[in-house]
Design a protein around this motif. Structure first.
Motif, short mmCIF file in Angstrom:
data_model
loop_
_atom_site.label_atom_id
_atom_site.label_comp_id
_atom_site.label_asym_id
_atom_site.label_seq_id
_atom_site.Cartn_x
_atom_site.Cartn_y
_atom_site.Cartn_z
N ASN A 1 -20.03 -8.06 -5.96
CA ASN A 1 -18.89 -8.60 -5.20
C ASN A 1 -19.21 -10.03 -4.82
OD1 ASN A 1 -17.13 -6.23 -4.87
ND2 ASN A 1 -18.82 -5.40 -3.67
N ILE A 2 -18.55 -10.99 -5.43
CA ILE A 2 -18.75 -12.37 -5.00
C ILE A 2 -17.89 -12.65 -3.77
CG2 ILE A 2 -16.98 -13.54 -6.38
CD1 ILE A 2 -19.27 -15.63 -7.00
N ASP A 3 -16.86 -11.84 -3.57
CA ASP A 3 -16.07 -11.82 -2.34
C ASP A 3 -16.00 -10.37 -1.86
OD1 ASP A 3 -15.34 -14.53 -2.50
OD2 ASP A 3 -13.59 -14.07 -3.75
N LEU A 4 -16.12 -10.15 -0.57
CA LEU A 4 -15.85 -8.82 -0.04
C LEU A 4 -14.34 -8.60 0.00
CD1 LEU A 4 -18.23 -8.21 3.02
CD2 LEU A 4 -18.41 -7.29 0.71
N PRO A 5 -13.86 -7.42 -0.38
CA PRO A 5 -12.42 -7.18 -0.33
C PRO A 5 -11.93 -7.08 1.10
CG PRO A 5 -13.58 -5.16 -0.85
CD PRO A 5 -14.61 -6.24 -0.84
N SER A 6 -10.68 -7.45 1.33
CA SER A 6 -10.12 -7.35 2.68
C SER A 6 -9.80 -5.90 3.04
CB SER A 6 -8.84 -8.20 2.77
OG SER A 6 -7.90 -7.80 1.79
N SER A 7 -9.63 -5.04 2.03
CA SER A 7 -9.38 -3.62 2.24
C SER A 7 -10.68 -2.85 2.06
CB SER A 7 -8.32 -3.11 1.26
OG SER A 7 -8.22 -1.70 1.30
N ALA A 8 -11.12 -2.17 3.10
CA ALA A 8 -12.41 -1.47 3.04
C ALA A 8 -12.47 -0.41 1.93
CB ALA A 8 -12.72 -0.85 4.40
N PRO A 9 -11.42 0.42 1.71
CA PRO A 9 -11.52 1.41 0.63
C PRO A 9 -11.74 0.79 -0.74
CG PRO A 9 -9.70 1.97 2.10
CD PRO A 9 -10.18 0.60 2.50
N VAL A 10 -11.25 -0.45 -0.93
CA VAL A 10 -11.42 -1.12 -2.22
C VAL A 10 -12.91 -1.36 -2.50
CG1 VAL A 10 -10.97 -3.26 -3.51
CG2 VAL A 10 -9.13 -2.16 -2.22
N GLY B 1 -23.32 10.57 -12.81
CA GLY B 1 -24.73 10.89 -12.66
C GLY B 1 -25.70 9.79 -13.01
N ASP B 2 -25.22 8.67 -13.57
CA ASP B 2 -26.12 7.55 -13.87
C ASP B 2 -26.47 6.80 -12.59
OD1 ASP B 2 -26.15 8.02 -16.59
OD2 ASP B 2 -24.38 6.77 -16.97
N ASN B 3 -27.55 6.02 -12.63
CA ASN B 3 -27.91 5.15 -11.51
C ASN B 3 -27.24 3.79 -11.70
OD1 ASN B 3 -29.67 7.01 -10.21
ND2 ASN B 3 -31.26 6.54 -11.73
N GLY B 4 -27.08 3.07 -10.60
CA GLY B 4 -26.45 1.76 -10.69
C GLY B 4 -26.82 0.87 -9.53
N ILE B 5 -26.53 -0.42 -9.69
CA ILE B 5 -26.81 -1.42 -8.67
C ILE B 5 -25.51 -2.06 -8.24
CG2 ILE B 5 -27.95 -3.64 -8.21
CD1 ILE B 5 -30.03 -2.84 -10.34
N ALA B 6 -25.33 -2.20 -6.93
CA ALA B 6 -24.16 -2.89 -6.38
C ALA B 6 -24.65 -3.98 -5.44
CB ALA B 6 -23.25 -1.92 -5.65
N ILE B 7 -24.26 -5.22 -5.71
CA ILE B 7 -24.68 -6.37 -4.91
C ILE B 7 -23.45 -7.06 -4.35
CG2 ILE B 7 -25.78 -8.65 -5.01
CD1 ILE B 7 -27.61 -7.53 -7.20
N SER B 8 -23.52 -7.46 -3.09
CA SER B 8 -22.44 -8.22 -2.47
C SER B 8 -23.00 -9.51 -1.89
CB SER B 8 -21.76 -7.40 -1.36
OG SER B 8 -21.15 -6.24 -1.88
N LEU B 9 -22.34 -10.62 -2.20
CA LEU B 9 -22.71 -11.92 -1.64
C LEU B 9 -21.76 -12.18 -0.48
CD1 LEU B 9 -23.23 -13.90 -4.97
CD2 LEU B 9 -24.93 -12.68 -3.60
N VAL B 10 -22.30 -12.21 0.72
CA VAL B 10 -21.48 -12.22 1.93
C VAL B 10 -21.72 -13.51 2.71
CG1 VAL B 10 -20.89 -10.96 4.04
CG2 VAL B 10 -21.77 -9.71 2.04
N CYS B 11 -20.62 -14.16 3.12
CA CYS B 11 -20.73 -15.34 3.98
C CYS B 11 -20.29 -14.96 5.39
CB CYS B 11 -19.90 -16.50 3.43
SG CYS B 11 -18.12 -16.21 3.43
#
Length: 413
Positions: free
Chosen positions: A313-322, A334-344
């Motif tokens: 996520n280069i921007d956090l969404p304004s809607s939390a469920p998104v 069942g696979d593993n994954g990485i989620a990264i968010s760049l937050v200002c």
């Protein structure tokens, strides 16, 4: 649990993809209920196998129907054309004997009308195009026995609910209705209960939760450093595929161009692109011919990409469920994954909303090489509130002076 234990016919089980050796939790819960003819309100995380959870029993019901007719017997409504195509493709793999047609915007209507002439028994559609065809009496849903609302919360968020209510006027009241959603807001729950008759509620996870196999990281960076930080992360880790979410369509194009300038194989995908271009770009990404795909929330729901390792996520969404849906593009089935968010600092409210929804503390980390110099907002006004009456008095004085000046400049003749 094996699919054979779910009372599915051998015709369907034999055509399942070879990598599907056992049913997922939502499939094990939903399939018996659908086959029993019950209305269903199902909560399942994105990537949990929802398509086959409703699709396999739908196909079995159609195949077992004693009445051989070329009429629409099942209807699946989805929020985007990409998801419509994906659902139809998955179901076609399992049942070659069932005629399946996709109806969505951005595609030549004449071609779709030709497909309807073939007498499809199952239709996967987006609400807008389907309603258009119904109003023009180019399609009949009088024989529909099963209705599915897939990604129901997204259908509501995108404003499709009024169209859905109009579509229901063309569908028999006596039917089986299945509603699948990853999140369940109170408003959706109220509307869902009006559509469903004595439904069975099932949940394959806690409401609004995140898949346990996702490794989440949130980095605090300056707003102006986000693109550089993204480039640095991609080059450092050399990920084979990265799906990047951004909030604006124009911003998606700009970011993709910046990535290309940094010698990263990237393209943008959003709703302003032509249908054919969108399909070609998505297929290139799925085939690993494209390393980075920058997209808006167009791809935050339902779209399956095999073994996608990273979502950013280069921007956090304004809607939390998104946020839940975005990071759910990785760690699927069942696979593993990485989620990264760049937050200002300016996204503090969005972060709080996500924490509240998911019930988890999401710690912000420093990103090496990117010192944070932006200051968080104090929430206080930079200027003291003005005296409104004084403002009006000043405006009146200025207006009088301006009028006098005009009279001096342009004397009456």
């Amino acid at each position: 649990m094996n699919f054979t234990d779910l009372k599915l016919s051998a015709t369907i089980v034999d055509h399942l993809p070879a990598n599907l050796t056992a049913a997922t939790e939502i499939q094990g819960l939903a399939i018996p209920e659908v086959l029993a003819g019950r209305d269903l309100l199902a909560l399942a995380q994105t990537g949990s196998g929802k398509t086959y959870a409703f699709g396999l029993p739908l196909l079995q019901t159609i195949i077992n129907d004693a009445v051989e007719s070329r009429e629409v017997k099942a209807l699946v409504l989805v929020p985007t054309r990409e998801l419509a195509l994906q659902v139809a493709e998955a179901l076609k793999l399992v049942s070659a004997s069932t005629e399946i047609t996709v109806l969505c915007g951005g595609v030549d209507k004449a071609e779709q009308l030709k497909e309807l002439e073939q007498g499809p028994q199952l239709i996967v559609a987006t609400p807008g195009r389907l309603l258009d065809l119904l109003r023009q009496q180019q399609l009949s849903l009088k024989s529909v026995k099963q209705l599915v609302l897939d990604e129901a919360d997204r259908l509501m968020e995108m404003g499709f609910w009024p169209d859905i209510e109009r579509i229901l006027e063309f569908v028999p009241a006596k039917r089986q209705t299945l509603l699948f959603s990853a999140t369940l807001a109170p408003e959706l729950n109220d509307k869902a209960l009006k559509l469903l008759h004595n439904p069975k509620k099932i949940a394959a996870q806690a409401v609004n939760s995140v898949v346990a196999d996702i490794n989440e990281s949130l980095y605090i960076v300056n707003k102006g450093d986000k693109a550089r930080a993204l480039i640095a992360l991609i080059k450092q880790h050399k990920w084979s595929q990265v799906l990047v979410f951004i909030n604006g369509r124009d911003d998606a194009d700009k970011l993709a161009k910046r990535l290309v300038k940094a010698d990263i194989n990237a393209m943008a995908l959003h709703g302003d692109k032509e249908h054919q271009q969108r399909q070609q770009t998505l297929e290139a990404f799925k085939a690993c011919e494209l390393q980075v795909l920058v997209t808006t929330d167009l791809l935050s729901r339902g779209i399956h990409i095999d073994a996608l390792p990273v979502v950013i996520n280069i921007d956090l969404p304004s809607s939390a469920p998104v946020y839940v849906h975005r990071i759910g593009r990785t760690a699927r089935a069942g696979d593993n994954g990485i989620a990264i968010s760049l937050v200002c600092h300016g996204e503090a409210d969005n972060l709080k909303a996500i924490q509240l929804l998911t019930g988890r503390e999401l710690e912000l980390e420093a990103l090496g090489g990117f010192e944070v110099t932006d200051q968080p907002s104090s929430g206080e006004r930079k200027r003291a509130p003005r005296d409104k009456k004084a403002n009006r008095r000043s405006q009146n004085k200025r207006s009088a002076k301006d009028f006098a000046a005009k009279r001096t400049k342009f004397p009456a003749k």
